[in-house]
Design an enzyme around this catalytic site. Structure first.
Site, PDB file in Angstrom:
ATOM      1  N   GLU A  35      42.723  43.258  37.230  1.00 35.98           N
ATOM      2  CA  GLU A  35      41.283  42.953  37.154  1.00 35.98           C
ATOM      3  C   GLU A  35      40.437  43.858  38.053  1.00 35.98           C
ATOM      4  O   GLU A  35      39.255  44.071  37.785  1.00 35.98           O
ATOM      5  CB  GLU A  35      41.027  41.480  37.513  1.00 35.98           C
ATOM      6  CG  GLU A  35      41.358  40.514  36.384  1.00 35.98           C
ATOM      7  CD  GLU A  35      40.452  40.689  35.154  1.00 35.98           C
ATOM      8  OE1 GLU A  35      39.242  40.896  35.324  1.00 35.98           O
ATOM      9  OE2 GLU A  35      40.974  40.614  34.027  1.00 35.98           O
ATOM     10  N   HIS A  37      40.891  47.118  38.482  1.00 38.77           N
ATOM     11  CA  HIS A  37      40.597  48.289  37.644  1.00 38.77           C
ATOM     12  C   HIS A  37      39.557  47.940  36.574  1.00 38.77           C
ATOM     13  O   HIS A  37      38.645  48.709  36.300  1.00 38.77           O
ATOM     14  CB  HIS A  37      41.870  48.762  36.936  1.00 38.77           C
ATOM     15  CG  HIS A  37      42.965  49.219  37.856  1.00 38.77           C
ATOM     16  ND1 HIS A  37      44.165  48.555  37.969  1.00 38.77           N
ATOM     17  CD2 HIS A  37      43.047  50.281  38.685  1.00 38.77           C
ATOM     18  CE1 HIS A  37      44.939  49.186  38.828  1.00 38.77           C
ATOM     19  NE2 HIS A  37      44.292  50.238  39.281  1.00 38.77           N
ATOM     20  N   GLN A  61      50.028  62.773  45.894  1.00 33.74           N
ATOM     21  CA  GLN A  61      49.489  61.877  46.915  1.00 33.74           C
ATOM     22  C   GLN A  61      50.548  60.935  47.484  1.00 33.74           C
ATOM     23  O   GLN A  61      50.233  60.046  48.266  1.00 33.74           O
ATOM     24  CB  GLN A  61      48.276  61.100  46.380  1.00 33.74           C
ATOM     25  CG  GLN A  61      48.593  60.070  45.313  1.00 33.74           C
ATOM     26  CD  GLN A  61      47.316  59.509  44.683  1.00 33.74           C
ATOM     27  OE1 GLN A  61      46.620  60.203  43.969  1.00 33.74           O
ATOM     28  NE2 GLN A  61      47.015  58.247  44.956  1.00 33.74           N
ATOM     29  N   ASP A 150      39.742  51.032  48.173  1.00 34.67           N
ATOM     30  CA  ASP A 150      40.204  52.270  48.797  1.00 34.67           C
ATOM     31  C   ASP A 150      38.998  52.951  49.456  1.00 34.67           C
ATOM     32  O   ASP A 150      38.487  53.961  48.979  1.00 34.67           O
ATOM     33  CB  ASP A 150      40.849  53.171  47.752  1.00 34.67           C
ATOM     34  CG  ASP A 150      42.098  52.541  47.160  1.00 34.67           C
ATOM     35  OD1 ASP A 150      43.192  52.812  47.668  1.00 34.67           O
ATOM     36  OD2 ASP A 150      41.969  51.728  46.216  1.00 34.67           O
ATOM     37  N   SER A 185      46.174  44.582  43.803  1.00 32.24           N
ATOM     38  CA  SER A 185      46.754  45.917  43.945  1.00 32.24           C
ATOM     39  C   SER A 185      47.951  46.010  43.016  1.00 32.24           C
ATOM     40  O   SER A 185      48.673  45.019  42.840  1.00 32.24           O
ATOM     41  CB  SER A 185      47.226  46.122  45.395  1.00 32.24           C
ATOM     42  OG  SER A 185      48.134  47.203  45.468  1.00 32.24           O
TER      43      SER A 185
HETATM   44  P1  AMP Z   1      44.792  52.888  41.723  1.00 31.43           P
HETATM   45  O1  AMP Z   1      45.265  52.713  40.313  1.00 31.43           O
HETATM   46  O2  AMP Z   1      45.431  51.954  42.693  1.00 31.43           O
HETATM   47  O3  AMP Z   1      44.801  54.337  42.153  1.00 31.43           O
HETATM   48  O4  AMP Z   1      43.263  52.466  41.724  1.00 31.43           O
HETATM   49  C1  AMP Z   1      42.341  53.024  40.830  1.00 31.43           C
HETATM   50  C2  AMP Z   1      40.954  52.575  41.218  1.00 31.43           C
HETATM   51  O5  AMP Z   1      40.882  51.158  41.168  1.00 31.43           O
HETATM   52  C3  AMP Z   1      40.554  52.985  42.647  1.00 31.43           C
HETATM   53  O6  AMP Z   1      39.205  53.419  42.648  1.00 31.43           O
HETATM   54  C4  AMP Z   1      40.730  51.715  43.410  1.00 31.43           C
HETATM   55  O7  AMP Z   1      39.897  51.614  44.556  1.00 31.43           O
HETATM   56  C5  AMP Z   1      40.329  50.675  42.375  1.00 31.43           C
HETATM   57  N1  AMP Z   1      40.905  49.374  42.738  1.00 31.43           N
HETATM   58  C6  AMP Z   1      42.201  49.087  43.006  1.00 31.43           C
HETATM   59  N2  AMP Z   1      42.335  47.793  43.377  1.00 31.43           N
HETATM   60  C7  AMP Z   1      41.081  47.257  43.334  1.00 31.43           C
HETATM   61  C8  AMP Z   1      40.550  45.958  43.630  1.00 31.43           C
HETATM   62  N3  AMP Z   1      41.326  44.958  44.042  1.00 31.43           N
HETATM   63  N4  AMP Z   1      39.227  45.783  43.476  1.00 31.43           N
HETATM   64  C9  AMP Z   1      38.406  46.790  43.085  1.00 31.43           C
HETATM   65  N5  AMP Z   1      38.858  48.032  42.794  1.00 31.43           N
HETATM   66  C10 AMP Z   1      40.171  48.264  42.920  1.00 31.43           C
END
Ligand code: AMP
Length: 281
Positions: A35, A37, A61, A150, A185
């Site tokens: 949710e 994302h 990364q 992040d 996450s």
């Molecule tokens: P990731 O797939 O973990 O690299 O995250 C992709 C994007 O989703 C990044 O901009 C993250 O900051 C955002 N994101 C990840 N978890 C959350 C969350 N719990 N709430 C809001 N945005 C998130």
């Protein structure tokens, strides 16, 4: 919805989608969507006309001992979700497409890249800035959507965009949490039931700092000391850092009279989790 694996096709599709004056929004992700994302996708939908999402587990990364190979991958399921959300393009390139043999050019955002997670994950933010710069060049979005989850990442991207004159608006969306406060996450999937309970200590530590802040405490050292105390009773959690920094420069602040980012990272068992809160926002 088109699922695209090559840079050439993605670039052509995005250019033609924008040709009628439509605004293109990009949501970069590593997949295993939740949710958090989707909140970015929905924000993109409000602010732009055509949405592209990238799904790419970016090897540059991850450190050599980190979880790149076992990071959750769920492309088919993710695409079904994005289709329901009305996304037009999913960019899911192979590693060799993004990093052909011999690629040696990097984007390093001076100073910021070595702060917060950059300290314990050397090279992490160089990998993030490089892949996001590449995505911006390939997709040429009018706006790109990032999560506050992040916080250091979006500070670095905002600085990169400013310093390199990239014509893209950076939009930041609030952290989406579980009902009990745990920040969503993709890595939460690694946690067993006991670790899931222990993981709440990250949010608890942030709330502790925020409570003290609410009562008038502005001294960072005192706020940090109180927050760190929360970790004392969690035997299977190892604190990496609890810091209070300027949200743009990521430099530690001694006093929180202007809005300050309280950021925490900790290993719950073997899983590294992060969270943050803005004091005085
Ligand atoms: P990731 O797939 O973990 O690299 O995250 C992709 C994007 O989703 C990044 O901009 C993250 O900051 C955002 N994101 C990840 N978890 C959350 C969350 N719990 N709430 C809001 N945005 C998130």
């Amino acid at each position: 919805m088109k699922i695209v694996g090559t840079i050439a096709e993605m670039r052509a599709l995005c250019r033609s989608a924008k040709s009628g004056g439509k605004r293109l929004g990009l949501v970069p992700t590593m997949g295993a969507l939740h949710e958090g994302h989707l909140s970015l996708v929905r924000a993109a939908k409000e602010k732009t006309d055509v949405i592209a999402t990238s799904i790419f587990v970016n090897p540059t990364q991850f450190g050599p001992t980190e979880d790149f190979s076992r990071y959750p991958r769920a492309l088919e399921k993710d695409c079904a979700i994005l289709w329901r959300e009305g996304v037009e393009f999913v960019f899911a390139p192979a590693v060799e497409e993004m990093y052909p043999a011999g690629a040696v050019t990097w984007v390093t955002v001076g100073g910021l890249s070595d702060r917060l997670c950059g300290k314990s994950r050397p090279g992490h933010f160089r990998g993030v800035a490089t892949v996001v710069a590449k995505l911006f060049h390939i997709i040429e979005p009018d706006a790109a959507f990032f999560g506050q989850k992040d916080a250091a990442q979006h500070a670095i991207i905002r600085k990169m965009v400013r310093d390199l004159d990239m014509p893209v608006a950076i939009e930041v969306c609030p952290i989406v949490r579980e009902a009990d406060g745990l920040a969503l996450s993709s890595r939460n999937a690694y946690l067993n039931a006991e670790e899931r309970k222990s993981a709440l200590v990250l949010y608890r530590s942030l709330q502790c700092a925020q409570e003290l802040f609410r009562t008038g405490e502005r001294n960072s050292a005192k706020l940090i000391a109180a927050a760190r105390q929360e970790f004392a009773s969690e035997s299977n959690v190892r604190l990496d850092y609890f810091e209070i920094v300027n949200p743009d420069s990521l430099e530690p602040v001694l006093d929180t009279s202007s809005p300050s980012l309280a950021a925490v990272a900790a290993y719950v068992g073997n899983t590294r989790l992060i969270d943050n809160i803005v004091l005085g926002a």
